[in-house]
Design a protein around this motif. Structure first.
Motif, short mmCIF file in Angstrom:
data_model
loop_
_atom_site.label_atom_id
_atom_site.label_comp_id
_atom_site.label_asym_id
_atom_site.label_seq_id
_atom_site.Cartn_x
_atom_site.Cartn_y
_atom_site.Cartn_z
N GLN A 1 21.96 23.59 -43.77
CA GLN A 1 21.29 24.53 -42.88
C GLN A 1 21.91 25.91 -43.04
O GLN A 1 23.13 26.04 -43.07
CB GLN A 1 21.44 24.07 -41.42
N VAL A 2 21.06 26.91 -43.19
CA VAL A 2 21.52 28.29 -43.34
C VAL A 2 20.89 29.12 -42.23
O VAL A 2 19.69 29.03 -41.98
CB VAL A 2 21.14 28.86 -44.72
N GLN A 3 21.71 29.91 -41.58
CA GLN A 3 21.20 30.85 -40.58
C GLN A 3 21.45 32.27 -41.08
O GLN A 3 22.51 32.55 -41.65
CB GLN A 3 21.88 30.63 -39.24
N LEU A 4 20.49 33.12 -40.87
CA LEU A 4 20.56 34.49 -41.39
C LEU A 4 20.35 35.48 -40.26
O LEU A 4 19.49 35.28 -39.40
CB LEU A 4 19.47 34.69 -42.45
N VAL A 5 21.12 36.54 -40.30
CA VAL A 5 20.99 37.61 -39.32
C VAL A 5 20.89 38.93 -40.07
O VAL A 5 21.80 39.29 -40.83
CB VAL A 5 22.17 37.65 -38.34
N ALA A 6 19.79 39.63 -39.85
CA ALA A 6 19.58 40.94 -40.49
C ALA A 6 19.96 42.04 -39.51
O ALA A 6 19.68 41.95 -38.32
CB ALA A 6 18.13 41.08 -40.91
N SER A 7 20.57 43.09 -40.04
CA SER A 7 20.97 44.21 -39.20
C SER A 7 20.95 45.50 -40.01
O SER A 7 20.84 45.47 -41.24
CB SER A 7 22.37 43.98 -38.63
N GLY A 8 21.07 46.62 -39.32
CA GLY A 8 21.18 47.90 -40.00
C GLY A 8 19.95 48.79 -39.94
O GLY A 8 19.98 49.91 -40.46
N GLY A 9 18.89 48.31 -39.35
CA GLY A 9 17.68 49.13 -39.26
C GLY A 9 17.87 50.31 -38.33
O GLY A 9 18.87 50.41 -37.61
N GLY A 10 16.90 51.21 -38.35
CA GLY A 10 16.97 52.36 -37.48
C GLY A 10 15.88 53.35 -37.78
O GLY A 10 14.97 53.09 -38.58
N LEU A 11 15.99 54.50 -37.13
CA LEU A 11 15.04 55.60 -37.32
C LEU A 11 15.70 56.68 -38.16
O LEU A 11 16.77 57.18 -37.81
CB LEU A 11 14.63 56.16 -35.95
N VAL A 12 15.08 57.01 -39.29
CA VAL A 12 15.62 58.02 -40.18
C VAL A 12 14.49 58.96 -40.60
O VAL A 12 13.32 58.69 -40.35
CB VAL A 12 16.27 57.40 -41.44
N GLN A 13 14.87 60.04 -41.25
CA GLN A 13 13.89 60.99 -41.75
C GLN A 13 13.61 60.73 -43.22
O GLN A 13 14.44 60.13 -43.93
CB GLN A 13 14.38 62.41 -41.55
N ALA A 14 12.48 61.19 -43.67
CA ALA A 14 12.13 61.05 -45.08
C ALA A 14 13.22 61.66 -45.96
O ALA A 14 13.72 62.75 -45.66
CB ALA A 14 10.79 61.71 -45.36
N GLY A 15 13.57 60.93 -47.00
CA GLY A 15 14.62 61.37 -47.90
C GLY A 15 15.99 60.82 -47.56
O GLY A 15 16.91 60.91 -48.39
N ASP A 16 16.13 60.26 -46.37
CA ASP A 16 17.41 59.70 -45.95
C ASP A 16 17.66 58.34 -46.60
O ASP A 16 16.76 57.77 -47.24
CB ASP A 16 17.46 59.55 -44.43
N SER A 17 18.87 57.84 -46.39
CA SER A 17 19.25 56.52 -46.88
C SER A 17 19.62 55.63 -45.70
O SER A 17 19.99 56.11 -44.63
CB SER A 17 20.44 56.62 -47.83
N LEU A 18 19.55 54.33 -45.95
CA LEU A 18 19.89 53.34 -44.94
C LEU A 18 20.35 52.08 -45.66
O LEU A 18 19.84 51.78 -46.75
CB LEU A 18 18.65 53.03 -44.07
N ARG A 19 21.31 51.37 -45.07
CA ARG A 19 21.75 50.12 -45.68
C ARG A 19 21.55 48.99 -44.69
O ARG A 19 22.08 49.02 -43.57
CB ARG A 19 23.21 50.18 -46.10
N LEU A 20 20.81 47.99 -45.12
CA LEU A 20 20.61 46.79 -44.33
C LEU A 20 21.60 45.71 -44.75
O LEU A 20 21.98 45.63 -45.93
CB LEU A 20 19.18 46.27 -44.49
N THR A 21 21.99 44.87 -43.81
CA THR A 21 22.90 43.77 -44.08
C THR A 21 22.27 42.46 -43.62
O THR A 21 21.68 42.40 -42.54
CB THR A 21 24.24 43.96 -43.35
#
Length: 124
Positions: A1-21
Motif C-alpha cells: 500500500q502506498v499513500q501519496l501527499v502532494a504539496s507546494g501549489g499556490g498562486l503565482v504570476q505568469a513567468g514565475d516558477s513553482l515546485r511541487l512535492t
C-alpha cells in the motif's frame, strides 16, 4: 500500500516558477513510477510527467517539455519543478504511483495509488 501527499501549489504570476512535492509512504517498488497529472476546470485529466523509481527514466507531456522537470530523492519524495508558468498551467495537480511501463505512463489507468491534488493558479 502506498499513500501519496502532494504539496507546494499556490498562486503565482505568469513567468514565475513553482515546485511541487509528492511525498510517499509505504513500500515503493523500484519498478514503480511516480506520475504527475493535472486537471483544469471543465477539462479532463492530463498527464504532465513521470519518473521511474528505479533508474529514474522520465517522460514529459509535450506541453511542458523544456519548462517542467521531474526528479526524486530516492527516499520518498518526488518533485515537479515548474518554470515559466503560464495561465494555461492553471489546474489541480495530483501525483500517482503505479507499475512502470515504458509506453503507458501517460495513461492514468496505469496508476494504482493517487494522492490528493494541490491547486496551481497562474495569473496573467
Amino acid at each position: 500500500q502506498v499513500q501519496l501527499v502532494a504539496s507546494g501549489g499556490g498562486l503565482v504570476q505568469a513567468g514565475d516558477s513553482l515546485r511541487l512535492t509528492c511525498t510517499a509512504s509505504g513500500v515503493i517498488s523500484s519498478n514503480y513510477a511516480i506520475g504527475w497529472f493535472r486537471q483544469a476546470p471543465g477539462k479532463g485529466r492530463e498527464f504532465v510527467a513521470s519518473v521511474r523509481w528505479g533508474g529514474g527514466a522520465t517522460n514529459y507531456a509535450a506541453s511542458v517539455k523544456g519548462r517542467f522537470m521531474i526528479s526524486k530523492d530516492n527516499i520518498r519524495n518526488t518533485y515537479l519543478q515548474m518554470n515559466n508558468l503560464g495561465p494555461e498551467d492553471t489546474a489541480v495537480y495530483s501525483c500517482a504511483a503505479g507499475t512502470y511501463s515504458n509506453a503507458d505512463m501517460y495513461d492514468p489507468r496505469q496508476y494504482t495509488y493517487w494522492g490528493q491534488g494541490t491547486q496551481v493558479t497562474v495569473s496573467s
